[in-house]
Design an enzyme around this catalytic site. Structure first.
Site, PDB file in Angstrom:
ATOM      1  N   GLY A   1      21.351  28.589   7.990  1.00 58.26           N
ATOM      2  CA  GLY A   1      21.158  27.499   7.030  1.00 58.26           C
ATOM      3  C   GLY A   1      20.131  26.545   7.617  1.00 58.26           C
ATOM      4  N   PHE A   2      20.166  25.297   7.155  1.00 61.36           N
ATOM      5  CA  PHE A   2      19.169  24.330   7.626  1.00 61.36           C
ATOM      6  C   PHE A   2      19.243  24.127   9.134  1.00 61.36           C
ATOM      7  CE2 PHE A   2      19.259  23.041   3.133  1.00 61.36           C
ATOM      8  CZ  PHE A   2      17.902  23.038   2.890  1.00 61.36           C
ATOM      9  N   GLY A   3      20.474  24.025   9.678  1.00 69.08           N
ATOM     10  CA  GLY A   3      20.625  23.761  11.103  1.00 69.08           C
ATOM     11  C   GLY A   3      20.259  24.976  11.942  1.00 69.08           C
TER      12      GLY A   3
ATOM     13  N   GLU B   1      24.018  15.960 -10.606  1.00 71.42           N
ATOM     14  CA  GLU B   1      22.850  16.757 -11.039  1.00 71.42           C
ATOM     15  C   GLU B   1      23.277  17.873 -12.001  1.00 71.42           C
ATOM     16  OE1 GLU B   1      21.034  17.451  -7.269  1.00 71.42           O
ATOM     17  OE2 GLU B   1      22.316  19.121  -6.728  1.00 71.42           O
TER      18      GLU B   1
ATOM     19  N   GLY C   1      24.536  31.442  11.828  1.00 71.61           N
ATOM     20  CA  GLY C   1      24.228  30.743  10.585  1.00 71.61           C
ATOM     21  C   GLY C   1      22.745  30.440  10.474  1.00 71.61           C
TER      22      GLY C   1
HETATM   23  C1  LIG Z   1      24.730  22.348  -4.172  1.00 69.87           C
HETATM   24  C2  LIG Z   1      24.296  21.587  -2.953  1.00 69.87           C
HETATM   25  C3  LIG Z   1      23.302  20.637  -3.071  1.00 69.87           C
HETATM   26  C4  LIG Z   1      22.880  19.932  -1.947  1.00 69.87           C
HETATM   27  N1  LIG Z   1      21.879  19.003  -2.101  1.00 69.87           N
HETATM   28  C5  LIG Z   1      21.417  18.374  -1.005  1.00 69.87           C
HETATM   29  C6  LIG Z   1      20.308  17.481  -1.116  1.00 69.87           C
HETATM   30  O1  LIG Z   1      19.770  17.247  -2.209  1.00 69.87           O
HETATM   31  N2  LIG Z   1      19.850  16.878   0.016  1.00 69.87           N
HETATM   32  C7  LIG Z   1      20.433  17.117   1.238  1.00 69.87           C
HETATM   33  O2  LIG Z   1      19.964  16.585   2.243  1.00 69.87           O
HETATM   34  N3  LIG Z   1      21.484  17.937   1.370  1.00 69.87           N
HETATM   35  C8  LIG Z   1      21.985  18.574   0.282  1.00 69.87           C
HETATM   36  N4  LIG Z   1      23.052  19.434   0.401  1.00 69.87           N
HETATM   37  C9  LIG Z   1      23.712  19.566   1.727  1.00 69.87           C
HETATM   38  C10 LIG Z   1      22.942  20.487   2.623  1.00 69.87           C
HETATM   39  O3  LIG Z   1      22.577  21.666   1.941  1.00 69.87           O
HETATM   40  C11 LIG Z   1      23.782  20.801   3.836  1.00 69.87           C
HETATM   41  O4  LIG Z   1      24.060  19.583   4.505  1.00 69.87           O
HETATM   42  C12 LIG Z   1      23.087  21.746   4.789  1.00 69.87           C
HETATM   43  O5  LIG Z   1      22.866  22.987   4.159  1.00 69.87           O
HETATM   44  C13 LIG Z   1      23.883  21.954   6.063  1.00 69.87           C
HETATM   45  O6  LIG Z   1      23.216  22.876   6.871  1.00 69.87           O
HETATM   46  P1  LIG Z   1      24.013  23.837   7.835  1.00 69.87           P
HETATM   47  O7  LIG Z   1      22.988  24.580   8.628  1.00 69.87           O
HETATM   48  O8  LIG Z   1      25.047  23.086   8.567  1.00 69.87           O
HETATM   49  O9  LIG Z   1      24.812  24.833   6.886  1.00 69.87           O
HETATM   50  P2  LIG Z   1      24.309  25.765   5.717  1.00 69.87           P
HETATM   51  O10 LIG Z   1      22.945  25.392   5.273  1.00 69.87           O
HETATM   52  O11 LIG Z   1      25.398  25.768   4.721  1.00 69.87           O
HETATM   53  O12 LIG Z   1      24.206  27.210   6.402  1.00 69.87           O
HETATM   54  C14 LIG Z   1      25.304  27.894   6.888  1.00 69.87           C
HETATM   55  C15 LIG Z   1      24.891  29.342   7.102  1.00 69.87           C
HETATM   56  O13 LIG Z   1      25.907  29.989   7.831  1.00 69.87           O
HETATM   57  C16 LIG Z   1      26.157  31.266   7.285  1.00 69.87           C
HETATM   58  N5  LIG Z   1      27.536  31.618   7.626  1.00 69.87           N
HETATM   59  C17 LIG Z   1      28.664  30.968   7.266  1.00 69.87           C
HETATM   60  N6  LIG Z   1      29.742  31.566   7.795  1.00 69.87           N
HETATM   61  C18 LIG Z   1      29.290  32.618   8.504  1.00 69.87           C
HETATM   62  C19 LIG Z   1      29.918  33.648   9.283  1.00 69.87           C
HETATM   63  N7  LIG Z   1      31.256  33.670   9.437  1.00 69.87           N
HETATM   64  N8  LIG Z   1      29.158  34.579   9.852  1.00 69.87           N
HETATM   65  C20 LIG Z   1      27.807  34.564   9.702  1.00 69.87           C
HETATM   66  N9  LIG Z   1      27.161  33.641   8.987  1.00 69.87           N
HETATM   67  C21 LIG Z   1      27.877  32.666   8.394  1.00 69.87           C
HETATM   68  C22 LIG Z   1      25.917  31.076   5.805  1.00 69.87           C
HETATM   69  O14 LIG Z   1      25.609  32.312   5.179  1.00 69.87           O
HETATM   70  C23 LIG Z   1      24.736  30.114   5.802  1.00 69.87           C
HETATM   71  O15 LIG Z   1      23.501  30.798   5.819  1.00 69.87           O
HETATM   72  C24 LIG Z   1      23.487  20.173  -0.697  1.00 69.87           C
HETATM   73  C25 LIG Z   1      24.498  21.130  -0.577  1.00 69.87           C
HETATM   74  C26 LIG Z   1      24.895  21.837  -1.698  1.00 69.87           C
HETATM   75  C27 LIG Z   1      25.971  22.873  -1.568  1.00 69.87           C
END
Ligand SMILES: Cc1cc2nc3c(=O)[nH]c(=O)nc-3n(C[C@H](O)[C@H](O)[C@H](O)COP(=O)(O)OP(=O)(O)OC[C@H]3O[C@@H](n4cnc5c(N)ncnc54)[C@H](O)[C@@H]3O)c2cc1C
Length: 446
Positions: free
Chosen positions: A16-18, A173, A14
């Site tokens: 994403g942010f993490g 929003e 993944g």
């Molecule tokens: C519309 C929206 C608005 C938001 N607004 C805010 C805000 O204003 N402020 C704030 O702090 N937070 C906000 N958030 C929340 C924030 O975006 C999440 O908390 C954050 O993205 C979590 O990070 P993460 O790395 O856990 O997951 P994500 O950022 O969701 O990343 C997950 C990644 O894993 C990949 N992935 C998933 N499954 C698989 C797989 N099986 N195989 C390979 N890759 C995979 C995905 O493609 C993605 O790139 C918002 C979320 C959304 C949806």
């Protein structure tokens, strides 16, 4: 702790942010990083609603993962979907291959959930990916085009309802910005319909919008929404979604477009790790963010669930995921230096939610602000964290432009010209076109 003879390989699932933060920090260590994501880009989710409402284009809030890591020779990127894990042999299983690891970081995030009613999804899309944002943009803009065409054919204006389910930050929003578009950007461009008469209806099951914020900020958000022309319904549970209609018990609401901003479900990969998960599918992790019984497997971001010192669950927000990503690199560095890992602590810098043009709320500990100042803080924080200097400049210029001109620069309808539920929605709305008694006239008892 794992003993390392060769360079340890860290597989991060993944970007994403993490996951992306973890990969960037890990790439500074003497390890080999393999970052696997099913897409080729990192998405800045907090600005997805701007793409969904035609304010900015997708390329401005997403960046190729490969480009972000271009300066890190020990980091490789694989565009593959992870399907499963074999923790006994330290292996990640993707749709095309098996990848072995010394350390694993699972950061596959979460998505929206329909309370067990996945059949609602085609009529009420949620907002999580660029594709979702483009689909929402298509539906919102298409509704006006179809209404104009119908008005030409029939000589009557169709009552247009945009229903947003869920009063959390995303619902707020979306509702605020769609209201703004109808009243500002589209106001003078149609000849047969008046877009300013569209009804934007936000439905929240709980007693207040923005439930994770302090009550005074929820009240302020609701007032700001009403000021933008949004009808806010609290304490109303959606019980069914059908083509062109949303049901709250016995009450039916015609809906040209329904958007879903309620409920969260963790990535299904959480379940594949084989350890306890909560009701939303989030994985319970140790204080060092590892999977119970597996000190070399970290689970971070929206996929993990962990409580802070006061016993409150850490929220599913970007700063938690980013701080957890940084922590993982520090924990692995401690292992490499044969030092003990310290537990993870989240530092809460505050929360900001935008509602629309110059409308927002912000909570920094005991300091609560609303309106223009909160919106300015929101704007600068979000621009600061956008990936890529070019993107920051472009988004800033576009915001300044649309702030002063009211224009929405990315109003493109691409793909299908079919609007799911349109036929059913206009049948229902034909009976309730009175704008005087609009909140009641939109509802039909069934
Ligand atoms: C519309 C929206 C608005 C938001 N607004 C805010 C805000 O204003 N402020 C704030 O702090 N937070 C906000 N958030 C929340 C924030 O975006 C999440 O908390 C954050 O993205 C979590 O990070 P993460 O790395 O856990 O997951 P994500 O950022 O969701 O990343 C997950 C990644 O894993 C990949 N992935 C998933 N499954 C698989 C797989 N099986 N195989 C390979 N890759 C995979 C995905 O493609 C993605 O790139 C918002 C979320 C959304 C949806």
């Amino acid at each position: 702790m794992t003993e390392h003879k060769a360079t340890p390989r860290v597989v991060v699932v993944g970007a994403g942010f993490g996951g992306l933060t973890a990969a960037r920090e890990l790439a500074k260590l003497p390890v080999q990083v393999t970052l696997v994501d099913r897409t080729n880009h990192h998405t800045f989710q907090p600005l997805l609603y701007q793409v969904a409402t035609a304010g900015i284009s997708p390329g401005e809030i997403a960046a190729p993962i490969r480009w972000i890591l271009r300066g890190r020779p020990n980091a490789e990127v694989l565009m593959e979907e992870v399907q499963d894990f074999d923790l006994s042999s330290n292996t990640v299983i993707t749709t095309v291959q098996r990848i072995s690891y010394d350390y694993l970081v699972v950061a596959s995030g979460a998505t929206h959930a329909y309370f067990g009613h996945d059949e609602w999804e085609p009529y009420a899309p949620g907002l999580k990916t660029i594709e979702d944002a483009l689909e929402i943009r298509r539906r919102v803009l298409l509704a006006f085009e179809l209404a104009e065409r119908r008005a030409m054919e029939t000589g009557h204006q169709t009552a247009l309802n945009f229903v947003i389910v869920g009063g959390g930050p995303t619902g707020v929003e979306l509702a605020g910005t769609i209201a703004e578009i109808t009243r500002l950007a589209l106001a003078h461009e149609f000849r047969k319909i008046d877009p300013t008469t569209a009804h934007i209806i936000l439905i929240e099951g709980g007693p207040r919008v923005l439930p994770s914020y302090a009550p005074d900020l929820s009240r302020s958000a609701e007032e700001q929404l009403r000021g933008l022309g949004v009808e806010v319904h609290t304490n109303e549970m959606v019980t069914n979604v059908k083509p062109g209609a949303v049901f709250m018990g016995e009450t039916k609401l015609a809906a040209a477009v329904t958007l879903w901003a309620a409920g969260v479900a963790a990535s299904p990969l959480g379940k594949k790790l084989g350890e306890p998960i909560d009701r939303a599918g989030r994985v319970f992790v140790n204080p060092d963010l590892t999977l119970p019984g597996h000190s070399n497997v970290f689970v971070i971001g929206d996929l993990a669930t962990l409580k802070d010192k006061s016993g409150n669950r850490l929220p599913g927000v970007a700063p938690v995921a980013i701080q957890e990503g940084k922590y993982v690199a520090r924990a692995i560095a401690s292992d490499l230096n044969h030092q003990a890992r310290k537990p993870f602590h989240y530092f809460d810098k505050g929360s900001l939610a935008t509602i629309g043009r110059a409308a927002a709320v912000a909570q920094f500990g005991k300091i609560h602000i609303s309106g223009f100042l909160a919106w300015l803080s929101w704007l600068f924080v979000h621009i600061f964290f956008l990936i890529g200097f070019r993107n920051r400049i472009i988004v800033l210029i576009q915001w300044a432009w649309s702030y002063f001109t009211y224009e929405r620069g990315a109003r493109l309808i691409t793909g299908s010209t079919d609007l799911p539920g349109w036929t059913e929605a206009i049948e229902d709305s034909a009976t309730n076109t009175s704008s005087e008694s609009r909140s009641e006239s939109n509802k039909i008892a069934v």
